[in-house]
Design a protein around this motif. Structure first.
Motif, PDB file in Angstrom:
ATOM      1  N   ASP A  31       0.848  -1.193   0.000  1.00 24.73           N
ATOM      2  CA  ASP A  31       0.000   0.000   0.000  1.00 24.73           C
ATOM      3  C   ASP A  31       0.883   1.243   0.000  1.00 24.73           C
ATOM      4  OD1 ASP A  31      -2.572   1.458   0.363  1.00 24.73           O
ATOM      5  OD2 ASP A  31      -1.604   2.029   2.248  1.00 24.73           O
ATOM      6  N   PHE A  32       0.753   2.080  -1.032  1.00 21.65           N
ATOM      7  CA  PHE A  32       1.670   3.218  -1.151  1.00 21.65           C
ATOM      8  C   PHE A  32       1.380   4.302  -0.119  1.00 21.65           C
ATOM      9  CE2 PHE A  32      -1.568   5.803  -3.113  1.00 21.65           C
ATOM     10  CZ  PHE A  32      -2.302   4.922  -3.882  1.00 21.65           C
ATOM     11  N   GLY A  33       0.191   4.304   0.504  1.00 24.85           N
ATOM     12  CA  GLY A  33      -0.069   5.252   1.574  1.00 24.85           C
ATOM     13  C   GLY A  33       0.761   4.939   2.811  1.00 24.85           C
ATOM     14  N   ARG A  34       0.805   3.677   3.193  1.00 25.68           N
ATOM     15  CA  ARG A  34       1.641   3.286   4.324  1.00 25.68           C
ATOM     16  C   ARG A  34       3.130   3.394   3.995  1.00 25.68           C
ATOM     17  NH1 ARG A  34      -1.241  -1.891   7.320  1.00 25.68           N
ATOM     18  NH2 ARG A  34      -3.287  -0.916   7.632  1.00 25.68           N
ATOM     19  N   ARG A  35       3.460   3.107   2.758  1.00 28.07           N
ATOM     20  CA  ARG A  35       4.872   3.204   2.370  1.00 28.07           C
ATOM     21  C   ARG A  35       5.366   4.644   2.435  1.00 28.07           C
ATOM     22  NH1 ARG A  35       4.344   0.478  -1.927  1.00 28.07           N
ATOM     23  NH2 ARG A  35       4.658   1.953  -3.621  1.00 28.07           N
TER      24      ARG A  35
END
Length: 537
Positions: A145-149
């Motif tokens: 998930d690029f939001g968490r990344r």
């Protein structure tokens, strides 16, 4: 799809608890921080070890600089090897050699032969394990998930400043209480423990470059080179800030400013990472990179006035707030510009560019330490250079351009379809036909102009042998073109009868005949090579 291809308004909000509670995140982040502590402890430990053994401060400073230079210059090579062979096969021998060299220094002793000490320190720097670049390459696997990344990458970048606060303090405390030899041995042990924690994690052991992509992907591009150059300017500002802090300490007679000002800057950098990761900010990664660079430049403006120590301590945190954001967005932009098979190497080049700019800023500021006004302006100068390069290179920094009305984005992994070779040959033959037809029209226009001149100045009847006129039939057509060897050599006209051709006919008549013959053969080739699906024009 890479992180930099998404507008940062798209990802859902990720909390710190959700990110840190994800599997392997705490282990990888904590192990990398422990394994990178020697990067800030070794320079201080070497200086205390050499001076404590009776060596000169100049030799100690040279060893500290050699360790940092060797570690930085070897980063891209180790990143490329990691992209090709995996993290375990590269970092394991590197950390064993690095720890062995640092542990061997107390056995050699500070009073040993300078060449041997220099060689061991240089080798230890060359084999420093590339933990930072390796961790950057692991995050897409650990956190899809690029939001968490985005959150964990901001935390990773912001925590680096704390390493350069805790590392020198820890090395100084160990050298003071237990001796310099113990400090070097503890430094080697910390590097070995931290790297082991990372390498024994499942994501590190199973990590490989992007599936289906070979290791020969292109890395160097105009956008990537300009980005690295701009980030070198950001590192220049950070390096000049350290010398400016020492100058402030000397000017005001307060030695604590030499360490307090960088500490405040690093604290502001960590707070900036926390604020940045707290919410999703508008705009693309490219626009955020330029915006934070502009704010980073504005943060240095109040310090140009040479404020008093208390005010300087408060203001030093302002540019630090945006330093982490520039580096974080720089990594995201590299993710979009670099080949998927060489991400670790690309991250290593970014680390090297920032470190090189930092070293250049420190060196130049040290030579200008006698000019306080110029010294205070150097950090702002590096920030201005970085911002200028980013603005000029904004079109080359990956996605961000709006698509036209009839332009559709091409999906990842689907290259642009190329025409078949038969279609290319048909298009080339058609172009040759058009060019030959145009040349013939030009020649006929010249012939008509010459015919008008001949008729006005004709002294003998047409086709008269004495006048030297005649006609000739062109191959492949029913037309006859007149030629002339008489005084009026430009006369060309059409006729239905004439004498056989003679030597001395007009040059452009010969050219016209050859063009006509070539056009007939090209027409035949075009008709034979045109595929059935190709519409005729």
């Amino acid at each position: 799809m890479t992180l930099a291809e998404h507008p940062t308004t798209a990802p859902p909000l990720a909390t710190y608890g959700a990110v840190l509670g994800s599997r392997h995140v705490v282990r990888l982040l904590g192990g990398t921080l422990i394994g990178r502590l020697p990067n800030s402890m070794v320079p201080v430990g070497l200086v205390l070890w050499i001076t404590g053994g009776g060596g000169s401060l100049a030799f100690a400073g040279m060893l500290a600089a050699l360790y940092g230079l060797a570690s930085g210059l070897s980063q891209p090579v180790k990143g490329r090897l990691m992209d090709r062979y995996g993290q375990t096969r590269v970092s394991t021998p590197a950390v064993l050699l690095n720890a062995g060299c640092l542990a061997a220094l107390p056995l050699i002793r500070a009073g040993g032969h300078p060449a041997v000490v220099t060689a061991v320190v240089g080798l230890a720097g060359l084999v420093t394990p590339p933990l930072e670049a390796g961790l950057r390459a692991l995050w897409p696997t650990v956190l899809p998930d690029f939001g968490r990344r985005r959150v964990v990458q901001a935390l990773d970048t912001g925590s680096q400043g704390l390493l350069y606060i805790a590392g020198p303090l820890l090395a100084s405390w160990l050298a003071t209480t237990h001796g310099p030899d113990t400090a070097l041995a503890a430094t080697a042990a910390l590097g070995l423990v931290g790297t082991t924690v990372v390498l024994t994690a499942a994501p590190s052991q199973t990590w490989r470059p992007a599936a289906g992509v070979t290791g020969r992907g292109r890395l160097v591009s105009a956008g990537l080179v300009l980005l690295l150059t701009a980030l070198a300017g950001t590192g220049f500002a950070f390096g000049a800030m350290n010398v400016w802090a020492a100058g402030m300490a000397g000017t005001h007679g307060q030695a604590m400013l030499c360490g307090l000002l960088p500490a405040v800057f690093s604290t502001g950098s960590f707070l900036g990472s926390l604020i940045y990761a707290r919410r999703a900010w508008p705009g693309t990664t490219k626009s955020q990179l330029i915006t934070t660079s502009a704010l980073f430049l504005l943060g240095w403006a109040p310090l140009l006035a040479q404020p008093d120590p208390r005010t300087a301590l408060a203001l030093a945190a302002i540019p630090g707030l945006f330093f982490t954001l520039i580096i974080t967005n720089g990594f995201h932009t590299v993710d979009a510009l670099a080949s998927a098979s060489r991400t670790t190497e690309a991250y290593s080049w970014l680390i090297l560019s920032v470190g090189t700019g930092q070293a250049a800023g420190t060196a130049l500021a040290a030579t200008l330490a006698a000019h306080p006004d110029v010294l205070a302006a150097l950090p702002a100068g590096g920030a201005a250079t970085a911002l200028t390069i980013l603005i000029l290179a904004r079109r080359k920094l990956g996605p961000g351009r709006r698509l036209g009305r009839h332009r559709r984005p091409r999906q990842q992994g689907h290259p642009r379809p190329m025409p078949s070779p038969t279609r290319w040959r048909a298009a080339g033959t058609r172009s040759l036909l058009l060019a030959s037809t145009g040349c013939e029209w030009v020649l006929r226009a010249l012939a008509g102009h010459a015919r008008g001149n001949r008729r006005r100045h004709r002294r003998a009847p047409l086709d008269h042998p004495a006048a030297g006129y005649g006609t000739e039939q062109i191959e492949g057509s029913g037309e006859r073109v007149r030629w002339s060897t008489g005084p009026d050599v430009r006369a060309v006209a059409r006729s239905q009868e004439g004498d056989p051709p003679r030597a001395g006919r007009l040059p452009f008549l010969v050219t016209c005949r050859h063009i006509r013959a070539a056009r007939f053969s090209a027409t035949a080739r075009y008709e034979s090579s045109t595929p059935a699906s190709l519409p005729s024009r």
